[in-house]
Design a protein around this motif. Structure first.
Motif, PDB file in Angstrom:
ATOM      1  N   SER A 128      13.165  14.788  -5.158  1.00  0.00           N
ATOM      2  CA  SER A 128      12.889  13.679  -4.341  1.00  0.00           C
ATOM      3  C   SER A 128      11.495  13.120  -4.421  1.00  0.00           C
ATOM      4  CB  SER A 128      13.038  14.044  -2.846  1.00  0.00           C
ATOM      5  OG  SER A 128      12.896  12.963  -2.139  1.00  0.00           O
ATOM      6  N   VAL A 129      11.491  11.973  -5.347  1.00  0.00           N
ATOM      7  CA  VAL A 129      10.021  11.230  -5.612  1.00  0.00           C
ATOM      8  C   VAL A 129       9.904   9.985  -4.797  1.00  0.00           C
ATOM      9  CG1 VAL A 129       8.537  10.811  -7.518  1.00  0.00           C
ATOM     10  CG2 VAL A 129      10.170  12.769  -7.837  1.00  0.00           C
ATOM     11  N   ILE A 130       8.554   9.813  -4.145  1.00  0.00           N
ATOM     12  CA  ILE A 130       8.342   8.512  -3.699  1.00  0.00           C
ATOM     13  C   ILE A 130       7.777   7.727  -5.045  1.00  0.00           C
ATOM     14  CG2 ILE A 130       7.174   7.555  -1.862  1.00  0.00           C
ATOM     15  CD1 ILE A 130       7.453  10.057  -0.551  1.00  0.00           C
ATOM     16  N   THR A 131       8.204   6.547  -5.069  1.00  0.00           N
ATOM     17  CA  THR A 131       7.544   5.584  -5.747  1.00  0.00           C
ATOM     18  C   THR A 131       7.074   4.289  -5.378  1.00  0.00           C
ATOM     19  OG1 THR A 131       9.711   4.455  -6.395  1.00  0.00           O
ATOM     20  CG2 THR A 131       9.318   6.495  -7.765  1.00  0.00           C
ATOM     21  N   ILE A 132       6.193   3.666  -6.117  1.00  0.00           N
ATOM     22  CA  ILE A 132       5.646   2.480  -5.741  1.00  0.00           C
ATOM     23  C   ILE A 132       5.382   1.508  -6.731  1.00  0.00           C
ATOM     24  CG2 ILE A 132       3.149   3.366  -6.012  1.00  0.00           C
ATOM     25  CD1 ILE A 132       2.448   1.925  -3.255  1.00  0.00           C
ATOM     26  N   SER A 133       5.219   0.188  -6.576  1.00  0.00           N
ATOM     27  CA  SER A 133       5.263  -0.711  -7.509  1.00  0.00           C
ATOM     28  C   SER A 133       3.814  -0.720  -8.086  1.00  0.00           C
ATOM     29  CB  SER A 133       5.657  -2.126  -7.167  1.00  0.00           C
ATOM     30  OG  SER A 133       5.008  -3.096  -7.711  1.00  0.00           O
ATOM     31  N   PRO A 134       3.533  -0.846  -9.246  1.00  0.00           N
ATOM     32  CA  PRO A 134       2.221  -1.042  -9.887  1.00  0.00           C
ATOM     33  C   PRO A 134       1.456  -2.081  -9.151  1.00  0.00           C
ATOM     34  CG  PRO A 134       3.796  -1.316 -11.569  1.00  0.00           C
ATOM     35  CD  PRO A 134       4.469  -1.126 -10.387  1.00  0.00           C
ATOM     36  N   LEU A 135       2.207  -3.023  -8.665  1.00  0.00           N
ATOM     37  CA  LEU A 135       1.535  -4.443  -8.176  1.00  0.00           C
ATOM     38  C   LEU A 135       1.149  -4.341  -6.553  1.00  0.00           C
ATOM     39  CD1 LEU A 135       3.843  -7.098  -9.867  1.00  0.00           C
ATOM     40  CD2 LEU A 135       1.514  -6.042 -10.814  1.00  0.00           C
ATOM     41  N   ALA A 136       1.424  -3.179  -6.149  1.00  0.00           N
ATOM     42  CA  ALA A 136       1.277  -2.893  -4.663  1.00  0.00           C
ATOM     43  C   ALA A 136      -0.370  -2.783  -4.444  1.00  0.00           C
ATOM     44  CB  ALA A 136       1.943  -1.713  -4.094  1.00  0.00           C
ATOM     45  N   THR A 137      -0.886  -3.176  -3.532  1.00  0.00           N
ATOM     46  CA  THR A 137      -2.294  -3.070  -2.969  1.00  0.00           C
ATOM     47  C   THR A 137      -2.419  -1.708  -2.942  1.00  0.00           C
ATOM     48  OG1 THR A 137      -2.242  -3.377  -0.752  1.00  0.00           O
ATOM     49  CG2 THR A 137      -2.230  -5.377  -2.256  1.00  0.00           C
ATOM     50  N   VAL A 138      -3.576  -1.250  -2.970  1.00  0.00           N
ATOM     51  CA  VAL A 138      -4.230   0.188  -2.598  1.00  0.00           C
ATOM     52  C   VAL A 138      -3.843   0.325  -1.152  1.00  0.00           C
ATOM     53  CG1 VAL A 138      -6.067   1.969  -2.581  1.00  0.00           C
ATOM     54  CG2 VAL A 138      -5.390   0.269  -4.404  1.00  0.00           C
ATOM     55  N   ARG A 139      -4.192  -0.504  -0.212  1.00  0.00           N
ATOM     56  CA  ARG A 139      -3.920  -0.440   1.054  1.00  0.00           C
ATOM     57  C   ARG A 139      -2.371  -0.194   1.511  1.00  0.00           C
ATOM     58  NH1 ARG A 139      -6.138  -2.050   5.971  1.00  0.00           N
ATOM     59  NH2 ARG A 139      -7.565  -3.200   4.774  1.00  0.00           N
ATOM     60  N   GLU A 140      -1.452  -0.803   0.643  1.00  0.00           N
ATOM     61  CA  GLU A 140       0.105  -0.390   0.564  1.00  0.00           C
ATOM     62  C   GLU A 140       0.410   0.980   0.294  1.00  0.00           C
ATOM     63  OE1 GLU A 140       1.927  -4.887   0.113  1.00  0.00           O
ATOM     64  OE2 GLU A 140       1.115  -3.769  -1.727  1.00  0.00           O
ATOM     65  N   ALA A 141      -0.298   1.376  -0.746  1.00  0.00           N
ATOM     66  CA  ALA A 141      -0.075   2.819  -1.318  1.00  0.00           C
ATOM     67  C   ALA A 141      -0.592   3.722  -0.434  1.00  0.00           C
ATOM     68  CB  ALA A 141      -0.928   2.927  -2.484  1.00  0.00           C
ATOM     69  N   LEU A 142      -1.950   3.590   0.361  1.00  0.00           N
ATOM     70  CA  LEU A 142      -2.123   4.495   1.291  1.00  0.00           C
ATOM     71  C   LEU A 142      -1.416   4.535   2.591  1.00  0.00           C
ATOM     72  CD1 LEU A 142      -6.149   3.706   1.205  1.00  0.00           C
ATOM     73  CD2 LEU A 142      -4.963   6.028   0.697  1.00  0.00           C
ATOM     74  N   MET A 143      -0.781   3.412   2.954  1.00  0.00           N
ATOM     75  CA  MET A 143       0.107   3.375   4.237  1.00  0.00           C
ATOM     76  C   MET A 143       1.493   3.983   3.801  1.00  0.00           C
ATOM     77  SD  MET A 143      -1.318   1.972   6.632  1.00  0.00           S
ATOM     78  CE  MET A 143      -2.986   2.780   6.063  1.00  0.00           C
ATOM     79  N   MET A 144       1.836   3.955   2.852  1.00  0.00           N
ATOM     80  CA  MET A 144       2.946   4.761   2.050  1.00  0.00           C
ATOM     81  C   MET A 144       2.729   6.302   2.273  1.00  0.00           C
ATOM     82  SD  MET A 144       5.583   4.220  -1.244  1.00  0.00           S
ATOM     83  CE  MET A 144       6.006   2.420  -0.594  1.00  0.00           C
ATOM     84  N   MET A 145       1.718   6.845   1.589  1.00  0.00           N
ATOM     85  CA  MET A 145       1.254   8.234   1.715  1.00  0.00           C
ATOM     86  C   MET A 145       1.305   8.740   2.989  1.00  0.00           C
ATOM     87  SD  MET A 145      -1.616   8.187  -1.059  1.00  0.00           S
ATOM     88  CE  MET A 145      -1.423   7.749  -2.729  1.00  0.00           C
ATOM     89  N   LYS A 146       0.763   7.826   4.097  1.00  0.00           N
ATOM     90  CA  LYS A 146       0.556   8.265   5.253  1.00  0.00           C
ATOM     91  C   LYS A 146       1.675   8.401   6.223  1.00  0.00           C
ATOM     92  CE  LYS A 146      -1.529   7.219   9.614  1.00  0.00           C
ATOM     93  NZ  LYS A 146      -2.154   6.361  10.608  1.00  0.00           N
ATOM     94  N   GLU A 147       2.790   7.358   5.712  1.00  0.00           N
ATOM     95  CA  GLU A 147       4.195   7.414   6.480  1.00  0.00           C
ATOM     96  C   GLU A 147       4.893   8.496   5.859  1.00  0.00           C
ATOM     97  OE1 GLU A 147       5.734   3.462   5.425  1.00  0.00           O
ATOM     98  OE2 GLU A 147       4.264   2.525   6.814  1.00  0.00           O
TER      99      GLU A 147
END
Length: 131
Positions: A10-29
């Motif tokens: 089970s791997v969590i992925t993110i778009s390369p176009l997402a902002t670093v803020r969005e990445a941090l929020m996803m990591m936290k969630e």
């Protein structure tokens, strides 16, 4: 023992176009310390963004979490191995390249994710069972 035995499927992925803020929020969630960066097209490579990348780009280099995109700071291509590789060779690669996480790729498709914690946990399990 093979990588397939210890990898997280089970791997969590993110778009390369997402902002670093969005990445941090996803990591936290999701309560994770890294995310797999999706490929932009079939010939592209997967990447990886971790706390360390964010700390370097935002804190050490004074970047803006709303102006930087994931692709600006991600490790790309990320170190990749097959799920059929023996764990001892995985450990050697992780040490040689000084990485804490590795993507498991077969047939150019993401199969899972392995961290240094997974590798050490497998050793602890083997030691506890007397093998």
């Amino acid at each position: 023992m093979l990588v397939a035995a210890i990898m997280k499927r089970s791997v969590i992925t993110i778009s390369p176009l997402a902002t670093v803020r969005e990445a941090l929020m996803m990591m936290k969630e999701r309560d994770v310390k890294s995310l797999v960066v999706e490929k932009r097209h079939s010939g592209d490579a997967y990447g990886l963004i971790a706390y360390r990348d964010v700390a370097k780009a935002v804190i050490a280099e004074d970047g803006d979490i709303d102006l930087l995109n994931v692709y600006d700071i991600a490790q790309k291509p990320a170190l990749q191995v097959s799920q059929h590789l023996e764990i001892r060779y995985l450990a050697r690669l992780m040490i040689q390249y000084a990485v804490k996480s590795v993507l498991v790729i077969d047939n150019n498709e993401l199969q899972g994710f392995v961290s240094d914690t997974d590798v050490v946990s497998s050793l602890i399990d083997r030691a506890a069972s007397g093998r």
